[in-house]
Write an enzyme that holds these catalytic residues in place. Structure first.
Site, PDB file in Angstrom:
ATOM      1  N   SER A 157       0.832  -1.201   0.000  1.00 11.32           N
ATOM      2  CA  SER A 157       0.000   0.000   0.000  1.00 11.32           C
ATOM      3  C   SER A 157       0.875   1.263   0.000  1.00 11.32           C
ATOM      4  CB  SER A 157      -0.960  -0.048   1.189  1.00 11.32           C
ATOM      5  OG  SER A 157      -1.948   0.937   1.081  1.00 11.32           O
ATOM      6  N   ASP A 249      -9.886  -4.112  -4.639  1.00 10.34           N
ATOM      7  CA  ASP A 249      -9.180  -3.023  -3.969  1.00 10.34           C
ATOM      8  C   ASP A 249      -9.498  -1.699  -4.646  1.00 10.34           C
ATOM      9  OD1 ASP A 249      -7.328  -1.323  -2.805  1.00 10.34           O
ATOM     10  OD2 ASP A 249      -5.598  -2.600  -3.220  1.00 10.34           O
ATOM     11  N   HIS A 279      -7.871  -5.189  -0.361  1.00  6.98           N
ATOM     12  CA  HIS A 279      -6.686  -4.443   0.064  1.00  6.98           C
ATOM     13  C   HIS A 279      -6.279  -4.891   1.472  1.00  6.98           C
ATOM     14  CE1 HIS A 279      -4.048  -0.874  -0.227  1.00  6.98           C
ATOM     15  NE2 HIS A 279      -4.184  -0.835   1.090  1.00  6.98           N
TER      16      HIS A 279
END
Length: 311
Positions: A157, A249, A279
């Site tokens: 991320s 995501d 995610h």
């Protein structure tokens, strides 16, 4: 409208996360959001099994932790890991299970980097720390106790963003050893552009649009700076790259765009899209047993890239 495929273990977790009254990071304030992320490790992430080496590393530009499945090893590559959390949450502890598992599966030493967080330390503190940490590891300082022959930046991320930024920085101003490959997981790699995956999965799939906006407000980036938006910089000359995305995501399409831009720039790139998952799945391996398969597959592909890189 056709509903997207959702894995059974992911559906069970989302049912819990989407119950009435469930709180998101943006709903609770900074201190509680950080406590929630720590609590998530205990509730949903896999345990940390025994490793030969698991210790703090002193002397670097920021806090770091070393993970190694071997107590002794010859000179070789080191995986440098940057944790996720929107540049606001997360630390060495929240991502310890993932880093330990990466050390076991890759058979590489893993150095986890505890870069400074916003809002206390807004942009560009995080990329400054990320790049400085990689340079420090590359120099094989005595405190690290390893002879480093190459680097593999990785992260999830926000940490995926930092891995890419670090690879770009060391391409332009090389460190003491080369970057052999990079492996960003569901990276925030093109945050200045609006993609359809944000509309499709920005609510109800764990990471929310509202939380992402809050992270951005805290981080206070310079939006035209490549250290925030890596796709603002030419990508030619990057090392072999594995991009891992999740099909559910909201930032899935950022990862896809980065992989496509790498290919267009002549970079050796593999895109692994994990169908039916969300995610952050790599930090949810107790709740999402399927994530372990995704992680093992990614490591197998990374090993293929490294064999090609050092051949």
């Amino acid at each position: 409208m056709t509903q997207p495929y959702v894995r059974p273990d992911v559906a069970a977790l989302l049912e819990i996360a989407n119950r009435p009254g469930a709180k998101r990071a943006v709903d609770v304030g900074l201190a509680d959001a950080r406590r929630m992320m720590h609590a998530s490790r205990a509730l949903f992430d896999a345990p940390v099994d025994e490793l030969a080496v698991l210790r703090e590393v002193a002397g670097g530009p920021c806090p770091m932790r070393l993970y190694d499945a071997r107590s002794e090893r010859a000179a070789g590559p080191v995986l440098v890991f940057y944790h996720g959390g929107g540049f606001v949450l997360g630390d060495l502890d929240t991502h310890e299970p993932l880093c330990a598992e990466l050390a076991r599966l890759t058979d590489l030493p893993v150095v986890s980097v505890g870069y400074r967080l916003a809002p206390e330390h807004p942009f560009p503190a995080a990329p400054d720390d990320a790049i400085a940490a990689a340079r420090w590891v590359a120099a094989s300082p005595g405190e690290l106790g390893l002879e480093t022959t190459g680097l593999v930046p990785s992260g999830d991320s926000a940490g995926g963003n930092l891995a890419i930024v670090t690879a770009l920085a060391l391409r332009d101003e090389p460190a003491a050893v080369p970057v052999l490959a990079q492996m960003p997981f569901y990276p925030a790699s093109h945050p200045t552009r609006h993609y359809l995956s944000l509309d499709a999965f920005g609510e109800g799939y764990l990471l929310s649009r509202a939380s992402m906006n809050w992270f951005d407000e805290c981080y206070a980036p310079h939006r035209t700076d490549w250290r925030y938006d890596p796709l603002a910089k030419p990508l030619a000359g990057l090392p072999p790259t594995l991009v891992v995305t999740a099909s559910l995501d909201p930032i899935r399409d950022q990862g896809r765009a980065f992989a496509a831009a790498c290919e267009e720039a002549g970079v050796t790139v593999l895109l692994q899209e994990c169908e039916g998952t969300i995610h952050g799945f790599l930090n949810l391996r107790k709740a999402l047993p399927s994530a372990q398969i995704d992680l093992a597959r990614a490591v197998a592909q990374l090993k293929l890239l490294l064999r090609r890189s050092v051949a």
